[in-house]
Structures are given as C-alpha cells and as structure tokens.
Design an enzyme around this catalytic site. Structure first.
Site, PDB file in Angstrom:
ATOM      1  N   ARG A 258      -7.365   4.451  13.469  1.00  9.73           N
ATOM      2  CA  ARG A 258      -5.926   4.920  13.780  1.00  9.73           C
ATOM      3  C   ARG A 258      -5.608   4.689  15.266  1.00  9.73           C
ATOM      4  NH1 ARG A 258      -5.016   6.324   8.129  1.00  9.73           N
ATOM      5  NH2 ARG A 258      -7.040   6.670   6.948  1.00  9.73           N
TER       6      ARG A 258
ATOM      7  N   TYR B 218       1.488   5.502  -0.417  1.00 11.41           N
ATOM      8  CA  TYR B 218       1.436   7.039  -0.349  1.00 11.41           C
ATOM      9  C   TYR B 218       1.287   7.812  -0.548  1.00 11.41           C
ATOM     10  CZ  TYR B 218       1.081  10.129   4.721  1.00 11.41           C
ATOM     11  OH  TYR B 218       1.231  10.617   5.439  1.00 11.41           O
TER      12      TYR B 218
ATOM     13  N   ARG C 107       2.109  17.009  13.226  1.00 10.23           N
ATOM     14  CA  ARG C 107       3.154  17.910  12.971  1.00 10.23           C
ATOM     15  C   ARG C 107       2.758  19.253  12.640  1.00 10.23           C
ATOM     16  NH1 ARG C 107       3.929  13.835  10.121  1.00 10.23           N
ATOM     17  NH2 ARG C 107       4.009  15.187   7.904  1.00 10.23           N
TER      18      ARG C 107
ATOM     19  N   THR D 147      -8.439  -6.024   4.397  1.00 16.34           N
ATOM     20  CA  THR D 147      -8.698  -4.632   3.483  1.00 16.34           C
ATOM     21  C   THR D 147      -9.197  -5.109   2.432  1.00 16.34           C
ATOM     22  OG1 THR D 147      -6.285  -4.181   3.506  1.00 16.34           O
ATOM     23  CG2 THR D 147      -7.219  -3.565   1.271  1.00 16.34           C
TER      24      THR D 147
ATOM     25  N   THR E 269      -4.506   6.186   0.366  1.00 15.50           N
ATOM     26  CA  THR E 269      -5.823   7.188   0.736  1.00 15.50           C
ATOM     27  C   THR E 269      -5.759   8.318  -0.897  1.00 15.50           C
ATOM     28  OG1 THR E 269      -6.126   6.914   2.663  1.00 15.50           O
ATOM     29  CG2 THR E 269      -6.949   9.012   1.925  1.00 15.50           C
TER      30      THR E 269
ATOM     31  N   TYR F 164       2.769   2.485  14.808  1.00 14.86           N
ATOM     32  CA  TYR F 164       3.594   2.711  13.916  1.00 14.86           C
ATOM     33  C   TYR F 164       4.820   3.709  13.544  1.00 14.86           C
ATOM     34  CZ  TYR F 164       3.440   7.755  13.988  1.00 14.86           C
ATOM     35  OH  TYR F 164       3.537   9.602  13.670  1.00 14.86           O
TER      36      TYR F 164
ATOM     37  N   ASP G  58       1.029  -1.503  -0.103  1.00 13.53           N
ATOM     38  CA  ASP G  58       0.158  -0.015  -0.049  1.00 13.53           C
ATOM     39  C   ASP G  58       1.275   1.200  -0.259  1.00 13.53           C
ATOM     40  OD1 ASP G  58      -2.569   1.776   0.275  1.00 13.53           O
ATOM     41  OD2 ASP G  58      -2.866   1.646   2.481  1.00 13.53           O
TER      42      ASP G  58
ATOM     43  N   GLU H  25      -9.083   4.265  -1.747  1.00 10.82           N
ATOM     44  CA  GLU H  25      -8.378   3.663  -2.591  1.00 10.82           C
ATOM     45  C   GLU H  25      -8.136   3.193  -4.012  1.00 10.82           C
ATOM     46  OE1 GLU H  25      -4.547   2.076  -1.067  1.00 10.82           O
ATOM     47  OE2 GLU H  25      -5.264   2.706   1.724  1.00 10.82           O
TER      48      GLU H  25
ATOM     49  N   LYS I 216      -3.693  -1.583  10.971  1.00  7.26           N
ATOM     50  CA  LYS I 216      -4.078  -1.883   8.950  1.00  7.26           C
ATOM     51  C   LYS I 216      -4.305  -3.144   9.178  1.00  7.26           C
ATOM     52  CE  LYS I 216      -2.857   2.366   7.068  1.00  7.26           C
ATOM     53  NZ  LYS I 216      -3.932   2.854   6.509  1.00  7.26           N
TER      54      LYS I 216
ATOM     55  N   GLU J 281     -10.023   4.145   4.158  1.00  5.90           N
ATOM     56  CA  GLU J 281      -8.647   5.052   2.715  1.00  5.90           C
ATOM     57  C   GLU J 281      -9.434   4.493   1.977  1.00  5.90           C
ATOM     58  OE1 GLU J 281      -5.066   3.819   3.806  1.00  5.90           O
ATOM     59  OE2 GLU J 281      -5.173   4.918   5.544  1.00  5.90           O
TER      60      GLU J 281
ATOM     61  N   HIS K  57      -3.502  14.703   0.690  1.00  4.29           N
ATOM     62  CA  HIS K  57      -3.712  13.490   1.763  1.00  4.29           C
ATOM     63  C   HIS K  57      -2.563  13.505   3.423  1.00  4.29           C
ATOM     64  CE1 HIS K  57      -4.605  10.235   4.047  1.00  4.29           C
ATOM     65  NE2 HIS K  57      -3.545   9.451   4.042  1.00  4.29           N
TER      66      HIS K  57
ATOM     67  N   ASP L 112      -8.967   0.561   2.664  1.00  2.00           N
ATOM     68  CA  ASP L 112      -8.636   0.039   3.331  1.00  2.00           C
ATOM     69  C   ASP L 112      -8.576   0.695   5.089  1.00  2.00           C
ATOM     70  OD1 ASP L 112      -5.357  -1.447   4.546  1.00  2.00           O
ATOM     71  OD2 ASP L 112      -4.109   0.665   4.120  1.00  2.00           O
TER      72      ASP L 112
ATOM     73  N   GLN M   9      -3.255   2.343  15.335  1.00  2.00           N
ATOM     74  CA  GLN M   9      -1.922   2.594  14.319  1.00  2.00           C
ATOM     75  C   GLN M   9      -0.857   4.213  15.014  1.00  2.00           C
ATOM     76  OE1 GLN M   9      -3.824   4.118  10.919  1.00  2.00           O
ATOM     77  NE2 GLN M   9      -1.284   4.443   9.719  1.00  2.00           N
TER      78      GLN M   9
ATOM     79  N   GLU N 290      -9.514  12.607   7.552  1.00  4.39           N
ATOM     80  CA  GLU N 290      -9.441  14.283   7.336  1.00  4.39           C
ATOM     81  C   GLU N 290     -10.814  14.552   7.374  1.00  4.39           C
ATOM     82  OE1 GLU N 290      -7.227  13.597   3.359  1.00  4.39           O
ATOM     83  OE2 GLU N 290      -7.277  12.034   3.409  1.00  4.39           O
TER      84      GLU N 290
END
Length: 396
Positions: free
Chosen positions: A221, A112, A126, A241, A329, A228, A110, A185, A237, A183, A117, A217, A224, A343
């Site tokens: 969260r 990114y 961040r 799927t 995503t 992660y 998968d 996709e 994850k 997600e 996104h 997917d 994760q 989001e």
C-alpha cells in the site's frame, strides 16, 4: 451418490469436479480432477494427450461443448458403480500430490467491483469528498496487471521493496514495504478466445469463461500510494498475485447464481444484465496464521463477472485462452467482512485485535494468510474452491 467413500460434508463431491494441474515425485505435471480427498489422474484415465500438457489451456481452448461432455463423463464415472474398476486405479490421495499453476496466464486484469470496498477506501483517502469516484457506478473500473507474476498457492510472498513517501516525508525513500496487504478476490478463467475487434456481450459470458478460482492480489500500500497518480497500480501490485490450484467449472455453480444488487443509475445497455444475472453466492473466509479474521460475501459485488467481461471487450479487445480476470477486493458492510487489512485496520489507525493478544495493521514477516471459499451446490451440497495461501518472507 458416489461409489467413493467421500468425507462427510466434502466440498469436492461429484457436484463440483474442479480441475487442476498436479505431479507426483518423478512424474511430469498433468491434469487432475479433485474428488473427495483424492485426485483423478485425467491424463491416465482418458489417455487423451490434451490432459498431459501440464496446463489446462489446451483443454479449455476446446470450448463449452468439450467442457460439458467431459463433465458428463466424469459424473458417470464417479456415480455409476460399473466404472469403478477402470477409474479407481487412477485415483491417488490429494495429500500426496504437488499442485502447480493450473493455467498459462495470458493476460491478467483486476477489477474494483465491491461498492463497500471502494467506498471504504474513498472515506479513508478522500474524507471531504464523495466516497465513490464519479465513474464508479457507470462502469467496472479495473487495471491491467502482470501475468508473469501470477503464481500458484503456496508460492512465498517476498516482501517487495520500492519507493514510498509517508505524509510526513519531504522526499521519497527506498526500502521494504511497511504496509504489505492482501486482497481477497475471486478470479475467472477464460477458455474460449474472441477475435480482435469484436465484443463479448453479457449473455455470452458462459461461452467464454471456463471456471472460477480464488485470488489474493498482494498489495504494497505504501508503494501504491506514491506511484498510482496518474496512471494507477504498478509496482505496488505486480510483485505477486496468488491463485488457488483448483479451478471450479462455471457449470458447477448454477445453484450459486443469485441476482446482483440493485444498480442506480441503470447501467448502459451493453452492461445491462437483467436477463442474464451472474451474481454468485460465494462466501470467502480469510485466516491469518490460522485464525479466522474475515468472511467477505461475494454475492454483494456491484458489478458481476459477466459485466466485467463485457466491459473488458467493449472496445474490441480480444480474449485469449488463459486470460484471468479478478473481481477486486471483496468486502461486506460489517468489520468482519472486510477483505483487506487496509480496511480491517482502517488505514492502520485501528489495529486488528487477534486471539493471542497481538494486533495487526499490515502484514509482518512470517505471517501466513489463507483464503478459502464455498458456494451452494445442488440438493443442499456445498462447492469448495479449496484455498489460496501465502507466507510472507523478508526482503532479500
């Protein structure tokens, strides 16, 4: 034109001819081709045992010449009245069949690759740094997923349990995910393998990729976020799927090809796709309990599937028939183009209003999410990818 009485505006016309695996009561799974509201029993119509295996893998392994030859044959069958008598007995209503996982998934990767996104998540997590990580515009970031939990549309989404630690918690706790997400996709299915130690350049993309499907997917969260660092997605994850049951041949998407967004900085030579652009004008639609909540635009993805494949093999990693790699995503700049609830609700801080007066931040038990998509076909037609659907069930 076709001798079939096709529904007006169908996305499953002779321009599409997607492949899937189906069964009827008392029969074994076998390959079918969607046409209008019908399915052609390809095993019966061709008498070729490769279509009676219950998977597309054996046929996909035959390579591009075999794919093109069968597509030409199917086009003749559905557009030339002379074939009606031999083809029509092998058609059955799509509403009467059960769909199965179309491929035996060998490996699952998968990516990114949506700048919007990635930037949205960067701004959430961040806020005092640049939204994109320093490597993001230099290579397609991805992770290796769990092939065994890739399942066909309609498979129940059992809410996963695991460790999670909220910002206010002193220590992690264990329990059902409270931030279950989607997600939206697009997935790419590999037909032709490659040898270990060799690379697949961007210009060889269509020699290896058989077709395209839709992917959800599902993501926990909270699990994760705790797990992660430093190695990336794992239990948040790997529980499920979902993929759509129909695989649209890459050959059906020539009219949907577009130039990808401008890249800055210029990618390294092995990722330079200027002479072989594989942007695709696919529009996704995300529905929650039947209500349209988002329309993510796939054409805006920064990294294309051809670049993803080139990067995935640049170190000599081999491809296998049945490999599935997904876009990551798909999100656009508008709020109603975001392809995930993290989001859509901005990390849970801005609940998504729904038509019935309720709101959502993340998924509740009983919620049904459906993702569908279409793309331009030749002469003003549309190519449909069908849909991938899942209902959230409570943790056992």
């Amino acid at each position: 034109m076709s001798w079939l009485d096709l529904p007006a505006g169908t996305g499953f016309g002779p321009e599409n001819l997607p492949f899937g695996v189906f069964s009827t009561p008392g029969t074994a799974p076998r390959t079918g081709v969607a046409i209008g509201d019908s399915v052609l029993d390809l095993a019966a119509a061709t008498a070729d045992p490769v279509h009676a295996t219950g998977s597309l893998n054996a046929f996909m392994a035959q390579g591009p010449q075999a794919w093109a030859a069968l597509r030409q044959q199917l086009t003749r069958w559905f557009t030339d009245q002379r074939h009606r008598g031999s083809v029509e007995p092998h058609l059955m209503p799509r509403a009467d069949v059960t769909m199965h996982l179309p491929v035996e998934v060998a490996d699952y990767v998968d990516f990114y690759s949506s700048e919007t996104h990635a930037a949205n998540l960067g701004r959430m997590f961040r806020p005092d740094s640049e939204p994109l990580t320093p490597n993001w515009k230099h290579l397609p970031i991805g992770y290796h997923g769990r092939a065994g939990t890739v399942q066909v549309s309609g498979t129940p989404v059992v809410r996963p349990a695991g460790q999670r630690r909220a910002p206010t918690d002193e220590a992690p706790t264990f329990g059902p995910s409270q931030r279950l997400d989607i997600e939206a996709e697009v997935g790419f299915v590999v037909g032709t393998p490659s040898a270990l130690g060799t690379r697949v350049p961007v210009e060889d993309f269509a020699d290896h990729v058989f077709g395209v499907c839709l992917v959800n997917d599902w993501s926990a969260r909270d699990l994760q976020a705790w797990e992660y660092v430093p190695l990336g997605p794992f239990l948040g994850k790997s529980f499920l799927t979902s993929v759509s049951p129909w695989v649209v041949p890459l050959a059906a998407l020539e009219s949907a090809r577009v130039a990808p967004p401008a890249r800055d900085p210029q990618p390294l030579p092995y990722l330079d796709d200027g002479a072989h652009p594989w942007g695709l004008d696919i529009t996704l639609e995300v529905r929650l309990n039947g209500e349209l909540i988002s329309c993510p635009p796939f054409r805006e993805l920064y990294w294309t599937a051809a670049q993803q494949l080139a990067h995935m093999t640049v170190n000599g990693a081999s491809l296998r028939t049945g490999d599935l790699f997904a876009s990551g995503t798909v999100s656009g700049p508008a709020r109603d183009q975001r392809g995930s609830f993290i989001e859509l609700s901005w990390g849970g801080k801005e609940p998504l209003p729904l038509a019935d007066g309720s709101t959502r931040t993340f998924l509740q038990d009983g919620d049904v999410v459906s993702i569908s998509a279409t793309a331009p076909g030749p002469d003003g037609t549309r190519i449909s990818f069908g849909e991938v659907t899942g209902r959230v069930e409570p943790t056992p």
